[in-house]
Design a protein around this motif. Structure first.
Motif, PDB file in Angstrom:
ATOM      1  N   SER A  24       0.846  -1.182   0.000  1.00  0.00           N
ATOM      2  CA  SER A  24       0.000   0.000   0.000  1.00  0.00           C
ATOM      3  C   SER A  24       0.887   1.240   0.000  1.00  0.00           C
ATOM      4  O   SER A  24       1.885   1.296   0.716  1.00  0.00           O
ATOM      5  CB  SER A  24      -0.890  -0.042   1.241  1.00  0.00           C
ATOM      6  N   ILE A  25       0.518   2.225  -0.812  1.00  0.00           N
ATOM      7  CA  ILE A  25       1.302   3.447  -0.946  1.00  0.00           C
ATOM      8  C   ILE A  25       0.448   4.621  -0.489  1.00  0.00           C
ATOM      9  O   ILE A  25      -0.666   4.810  -0.975  1.00  0.00           O
ATOM     10  CB  ILE A  25       1.742   3.654  -2.408  1.00  0.00           C
ATOM     11  N   GLY A  26       0.970   5.385   0.470  1.00  0.00           N
ATOM     12  CA  GLY A  26       0.279   6.588   0.917  1.00  0.00           C
ATOM     13  C   GLY A  26       0.702   7.769   0.065  1.00  0.00           C
ATOM     14  O   GLY A  26       1.834   7.830  -0.413  1.00  0.00           O
ATOM     15  N   PHE A  27      -0.223   8.716  -0.151  1.00  0.00           N
ATOM     16  CA  PHE A  27       0.136   9.937  -0.864  1.00  0.00           C
ATOM     17  C   PHE A  27      -0.513  11.137  -0.176  1.00  0.00           C
ATOM     18  O   PHE A  27      -1.546  11.015   0.478  1.00  0.00           O
ATOM     19  CB  PHE A  27      -0.249   9.875  -2.350  1.00  0.00           C
ATOM     20  N   GLY A  28       0.145  12.278  -0.307  1.00  0.00           N
ATOM     21  CA  GLY A  28      -0.361  13.491   0.314  1.00  0.00           C
ATOM     22  C   GLY A  28       0.518  14.668  -0.006  1.00  0.00           C
ATOM     23  O   GLY A  28       1.205  14.668  -1.024  1.00  0.00           O
ATOM     24  N   ASN A  45       2.858   2.894   2.755  1.00  0.00           N
ATOM     25  CA  ASN A  45       1.845   3.014   3.804  1.00  0.00           C
ATOM     26  C   ASN A  45       2.124   1.997   4.905  1.00  0.00           C
ATOM     27  O   ASN A  45       2.464   0.861   4.635  1.00  0.00           O
ATOM     28  CB  ASN A  45       0.456   2.788   3.205  1.00  0.00           C
ATOM     29  N   GLY A  46       2.010   2.422   6.147  1.00  0.00           N
ATOM     30  CA  GLY A  46       2.309   1.553   7.271  1.00  0.00           C
ATOM     31  C   GLY A  46       3.719   1.735   7.792  1.00  0.00           C
ATOM     32  O   GLY A  46       4.047   1.278   8.878  1.00  0.00           O
ATOM     33  N   GLU A  47       4.575   2.376   7.003  1.00  0.00           N
ATOM     34  CA  GLU A  47       5.922   2.728   7.452  1.00  0.00           C
ATOM     35  C   GLU A  47       5.933   4.215   7.761  1.00  0.00           C
ATOM     36  O   GLU A  47       5.014   4.952   7.390  1.00  0.00           O
ATOM     37  CB  GLU A  47       6.958   2.382   6.380  1.00  0.00           C
ATOM     38  N   ASN A  48       6.981   4.674   8.400  1.00  0.00           N
ATOM     39  CA  ASN A  48       7.069   6.072   8.782  1.00  0.00           C
ATOM     40  C   ASN A  48       7.121   6.970   7.551  1.00  0.00           C
ATOM     41  O   ASN A  48       8.004   6.833   6.715  1.00  0.00           O
ATOM     42  CB  ASN A  48       8.306   6.287   9.652  1.00  0.00           C
ATOM     43  N   ALA A  49       6.177   7.893   7.455  1.00  0.00           N
ATOM     44  CA  ALA A  49       6.142   8.827   6.322  1.00  0.00           C
ATOM     45  C   ALA A  49       7.168   9.945   6.487  1.00  0.00           C
ATOM     46  O   ALA A  49       7.497  10.623   5.527  1.00  0.00           O
ATOM     47  CB  ALA A  49       4.747   9.419   6.186  1.00  0.00           C
ATOM     48  N   CYS A  50       7.656  10.148   7.695  1.00  0.00           N
ATOM     49  CA  CYS A  50       8.631  11.200   7.960  1.00  0.00           C
ATOM     50  C   CYS A  50       9.885  10.557   8.533  1.00  0.00           C
ATOM     51  O   CYS A  50       9.810  10.014   9.619  1.00  0.00           O
ATOM     52  CB  CYS A  50       8.118  12.190   8.988  1.00  0.00           C
ATOM     53  N   PRO A  51      10.972  10.557   7.911  1.00  0.00           N
ATOM     54  CA  PRO A  51      11.317  11.160   6.630  1.00  0.00           C
ATOM     55  C   PRO A  51      11.303  10.154   5.483  1.00  0.00           C
ATOM     56  O   PRO A  51      12.021  10.325   4.516  1.00  0.00           O
ATOM     57  CB  PRO A  51      12.731  11.660   6.876  1.00  0.00           C
ATOM     58  N   ASP A 117       5.634  18.553   8.407  1.00  0.00           N
ATOM     59  CA  ASP A 117       4.445  17.735   8.584  1.00  0.00           C
ATOM     60  C   ASP A 117       3.858  17.368   7.224  1.00  0.00           C
ATOM     61  O   ASP A 117       4.135  18.012   6.208  1.00  0.00           O
ATOM     62  CB  ASP A 117       3.393  18.478   9.410  1.00  0.00           C
ATOM     63  N   ILE A 118       3.025  16.325   7.216  1.00  0.00           N
ATOM     64  CA  ILE A 118       2.420  15.816   5.986  1.00  0.00           C
ATOM     65  C   ILE A 118       0.915  15.722   6.197  1.00  0.00           C
ATOM     66  O   ILE A 118       0.455  15.352   7.273  1.00  0.00           O
ATOM     67  CB  ILE A 118       2.987  14.431   5.629  1.00  0.00           C
ATOM     68  N   ILE A 119       0.151  16.049   5.166  1.00  0.00           N
ATOM     69  CA  ILE A 119      -1.287  15.782   5.176  1.00  0.00           C
ATOM     70  C   ILE A 119      -1.520  14.622   4.218  1.00  0.00           C
ATOM     71  O   ILE A 119      -1.231  14.730   3.024  1.00  0.00           O
ATOM     72  CB  ILE A 119      -2.114  17.000   4.758  1.00  0.00           C
ATOM     73  N   LYS A 120      -2.012  13.519   4.750  1.00  0.00           N
ATOM     74  CA  LYS A 120      -2.278  12.331   3.934  1.00  0.00           C
ATOM     75  C   LYS A 120      -3.601  12.523   3.206  1.00  0.00           C
ATOM     76  O   LYS A 120      -4.633  12.762   3.819  1.00  0.00           O
ATOM     77  CB  LYS A 120      -2.333  11.077   4.810  1.00  0.00           C
ATOM     78  N   HIS A 121      -3.548  12.410   1.866  1.00  0.00           N
ATOM     79  CA  HIS A 121      -4.749  12.577   1.050  1.00  0.00           C
ATOM     80  C   HIS A 121      -5.361  11.258   0.615  1.00  0.00           C
ATOM     81  O   HIS A 121      -6.509  11.229   0.182  1.00  0.00           O
ATOM     82  CB  HIS A 121      -4.450  13.420  -0.183  1.00  0.00           C
ATOM     83  N   GLY A 122      -4.609  10.158   0.680  1.00  0.00           N
ATOM     84  CA  GLY A 122      -5.172   8.882   0.263  1.00  0.00           C
ATOM     85  C   GLY A 122      -4.171   7.766   0.213  1.00  0.00           C
ATOM     86  O   GLY A 122      -3.026   7.900   0.655  1.00  0.00           O
ATOM     87  N   THR A 123      -4.642   6.632  -0.341  1.00  0.00           N
ATOM     88  CA  THR A 123      -3.855   5.403  -0.393  1.00  0.00           C
ATOM     89  C   THR A 123      -4.054   4.712  -1.732  1.00  0.00           C
ATOM     90  O   THR A 123      -5.160   4.687  -2.267  1.00  0.00           O
ATOM     91  CB  THR A 123      -4.303   4.446   0.733  1.00  0.00           C
ATOM     92  N   CYS A 124      -2.983   4.123  -2.244  1.00  0.00           N
ATOM     93  CA  CYS A 124      -3.049   3.274  -3.443  1.00  0.00           C
ATOM     94  C   CYS A 124      -2.640   1.871  -3.020  1.00  0.00           C
ATOM     95  O   CYS A 124      -1.687   1.703  -2.278  1.00  0.00           O
ATOM     96  CB  CYS A 124      -2.099   3.754  -4.526  1.00  0.00           C
ATOM     97  N   THR A 125      -3.360   0.877  -3.495  1.00  0.00           N
ATOM     98  CA  THR A 125      -3.051  -0.508  -3.164  1.00  0.00           C
ATOM     99  C   THR A 125      -2.602  -1.262  -4.404  1.00  0.00           C
ATOM    100  O   THR A 125      -3.293  -1.234  -5.427  1.00  0.00           O
ATOM    101  CB  THR A 125      -4.286  -1.206  -2.561  1.00  0.00           C
ATOM    102  N   VAL A 126      -1.434  -1.898  -4.309  1.00  0.00           N
ATOM    103  CA  VAL A 126      -0.914  -2.723  -5.389  1.00  0.00           C
ATOM    104  C   VAL A 126      -1.652  -4.057  -5.343  1.00  0.00           C
ATOM    105  O   VAL A 126      -1.591  -4.763  -4.339  1.00  0.00           O
ATOM    106  CB  VAL A 126       0.604  -2.949  -5.248  1.00  0.00           C
ATOM    107  N   VAL A 127      -2.378  -4.374  -6.401  1.00  0.00           N
ATOM    108  CA  VAL A 127      -3.132  -5.630  -6.434  1.00  0.00           C
ATOM    109  C   VAL A 127      -2.613  -6.575  -7.498  1.00  0.00           C
ATOM    110  O   VAL A 127      -3.044  -7.724  -7.571  1.00  0.00           O
ATOM    111  CB  VAL A 127      -4.644  -5.375  -6.671  1.00  0.00           C
ATOM    112  N   ASN A 128      -1.684  -6.110  -8.326  1.00  0.00           N
ATOM    113  CA  ASN A 128      -1.172  -6.933  -9.414  1.00  0.00           C
ATOM    114  C   ASN A 128       0.225  -6.449  -9.763  1.00  0.00           C
ATOM    115  O   ASN A 128       0.474  -5.263  -9.784  1.00  0.00           O
ATOM    116  CB  ASN A 128      -2.095  -6.772 -10.635  1.00  0.00           C
ATOM    117  N   GLY A 129       1.142  -7.342 -10.025  1.00  0.00           N
ATOM    118  CA  GLY A 129       2.477  -6.949 -10.473  1.00  0.00           C
ATOM    119  C   GLY A 129       3.440  -6.784  -9.327  1.00  0.00           C
ATOM    120  O   GLY A 129       3.482  -7.571  -8.426  1.00  0.00           O
TER     121      GLY A 129
END
Length: 130
Positions: A24-28, A45-51, A117-129
């Motif tokens: 899973s990839i977080g973006f913001g 996603n699930g790992e520390n976004a900073c840094p 600081d970061i504002i998280k806007h969403g998540t992408c999930t790898v489902v293939n590849g």
């Protein structure tokens, strides 16, 4: 016969485990000081976004079409609405769709020290590849 059944059960469990561990990839956006420009950022996603984030282009431009690396894997977003809307599709380095993205509530991630600081806007999930 018993060996074959055990092997099939093991293969089934292994295949299910691989699907259950989709990356899973977080973006913001990374928040800058008043005199600087905010940028799109991505992280595992699930790992520390900073840094742990990868900085993309400025927030006023679309994040789509900008390749980025997380670990040894290269990704890109597509399906952005408008000039700077959030992505809806995740592509691999060959341009093939490997996942989907969901915009979520703007959750603030408080970073410490010299990190912005970061504002998280969403998540992408790898489902293939990758």
């Amino acid at each position: 016969m018993q060996l074959i059944v055990r092997s099939l059960v093991f293969l089934g469990i292994t295949a299910f485990s691989s699907l259950a561990k989709a990356q899973s990839i977080g973006f913001g956006q990374e928040l800058q000081n008043n005199d600087q420009t905010n940028h799109w950022v991505v992280w595992v996603n699930g790992e520390n976004a900073c840094p742990g984030q990868q900085v993309l282009g400025v927030l006023t431009e679309t994040p789509c079409g900008q390749p980025f690396n997380l670990g040894e894997v290269e990704y890109a977003f597509t399906g952005c609405s408008g000039g700077s809307g959030p992505p809806t599709v995740l592509l691999d380095s060959a341009g093939l769709q490997i996942g989907g993205c969901t915009a979520k509530a703007n959750n603030k991630i408080n970073c410490h020290g010299d990190n912005h600081d970061i504002i998280k806007h969403g998540t992408c999930t790898v489902v293939n590849g990758s």
